[in-house]
Write an enzyme that holds these catalytic residues in place. Structure first.
Site, short mmCIF file in Angstrom:
data_model
loop_
_atom_site.label_atom_id
_atom_site.label_comp_id
_atom_site.label_asym_id
_atom_site.label_seq_id
_atom_site.Cartn_x
_atom_site.Cartn_y
_atom_site.Cartn_z
N CYS A 1 0.66 -1.17 -0.15
CA CYS A 1 -0.09 0.14 0.06
C CYS A 1 1.16 1.27 0.07
CB CYS A 1 -0.93 -0.11 1.21
SG CYS A 1 -1.89 1.42 1.30
N CYS B 1 -0.47 4.17 2.21
CA CYS B 1 -0.39 4.14 3.80
C CYS B 1 -0.11 2.67 4.22
CB CYS B 1 -1.92 4.65 4.36
SG CYS B 1 -3.11 3.94 3.48
N SER B 2 -1.01 1.98 4.84
CA SER B 2 -0.50 0.65 5.30
C SER B 2 -1.94 -0.24 5.03
CB SER B 2 -0.05 0.63 6.52
OG SER B 2 -0.90 1.49 7.52
N CYS B 3 -2.57 -0.26 4.15
CA CYS B 3 -3.89 -1.15 3.90
C CYS B 3 -3.33 -2.60 3.86
CB CYS B 3 -4.47 -0.72 2.82
SG CYS B 3 -5.23 0.92 2.59
#
Lengths: 98, 213
Positions: free
Chosen positions: B112, B115-117
């Protein structure tokens, strides 16, 4: 909502170049690049509205678009078949060669 | 903002001073509850669910898919309902899950960049490296180099597909079942499936003596 898909699987699309002042989810590195729709992921509430307290309506169609890695990065080291797949909302896509 | 969440009132000598981010998260949660967007119960339920899930849950799903081709087909077509069959019900509030299958021809790897999906509802929290700027930038620019660092050298004949989960889908990689594992039970197979191979940065590792010769 009876709105139909603007693109189908296999269609070539070009990602819009934009930098709105609000929240958006189209990475800069893929803007301006041309790819092929490989999947239609469904309709989702628009994060550009949700990100600012809005209701996210109308929902936007989300597409999975495949880009050749060597068309995204000038110095991509891997084979020419390698791809990057990015989920992009319809309003960020323009048709190609129509 | 409600008074009770004012970080100024935390005493450093108590050893419980909250970080800026912890205080910010508390303040945001308090505001969301105050405005009726969500309840503390909902926040707690989501946190408990994510904390209770771990890569071993994903490994069970992968091992089941390897053992049951019909389940695998359903998992790829409609992950949410297939997962419900085997006792993993994902709440409606969690983002949609997509499962992508690695084959002889195609290897998937997930990142991602924004962000940090991550498929937290199934795998729990992502590893720190997944959230690092280094991984998020290198995964798209040089995926094969990243995989090499995780010990995976792919042939040029394999197409690498990096999935950037920028929007409403979370991706789980269904790795290839290693050769020589035909006689292993589902529980034994699950032990071969690491978190990293469900992100796609590497393949399942078969320890010496486990695979049939």
């Amino acid at each position: 909502m009876a709105q139909s898909n603007k693109y189908r699987t296999g269609d070539q699309v070009k990602v819009r170049v934009d930098s709105p002042s609000h929240h958006y989810r189209t990475p800069t590195y893929i803007q301006g690049k041309t790819g092929v729709v490989v999947a239609i992921c469904g309709r989702y509430r628009n994060p550009e509205s949700l990100g600012h307290g809005g209701d996210g309506m109308p929902e936007q169609l989300l597409y999975r678009v495949a880009f050749a890695q060597n068309s995204v990065w000038d110095r991509y080291q891997g084979p020419s078949g390698d791809k990057i797949l990015v989920d992009i909302y319809e309003h960020w896509l323009d048709p190609v060669g129509v | 903002m409600s008074e009770s969440h004012d970080g100024e009132h935390v005493h450093p000598e108590s050893g419980e001073e909250l970080s800026l981010y912890a205080r910010r998260a508390q303040a945001i949660e308090a505001l969301l509850v105050e405005k009726g967007v969500c309840s503390t119960g909902e926040v707690d339920r989501m946190m408990n669910m994510v904390e209770s899930r771990s890569p071993s849950d994903g490994a069970k799903v992968v091992a089941h898919a390897w053992s049951d081709p019909e389940f695998k087909a359903r998992l790829l077509a409609d992950p949410r309902s297939a997962l419900t069959e085997i006792g993993y019900s994902l709440p409606d509030t969690t983002p949609h899950l997509a499962v992508v299958e690695n084959t002889e021809q195609v290897h998937h790897m997930v990142v991602c960049t924004l962000c940090s999906c991550y498929p937290r509802a199934l795998l729990g929290r992502p590893p720190d490296w997944y959230k690092s700027f280094a991984y998020r930038s290198r995964a798209v620019v040089d995926p094969r180099g990243v995989m090499r660092e995780f010990g995976l050298e792919l042939a040029d004949s394999v197409e690498v597909q990096v999935l950037d989960s920028t929007a409403d889908l979370r991706y789980l990689v269904l790795p290839r079942r290693p050769t020589g594992t035909e006689n292993l039970s589902e529980a034994e197979l699950a032990k071969l499936v690491s978190r990293d191979c469900m992100i796609g940065v590497t393949d399942p590792h078969v320890p010496e003596g486990v695979a049939a010769s």
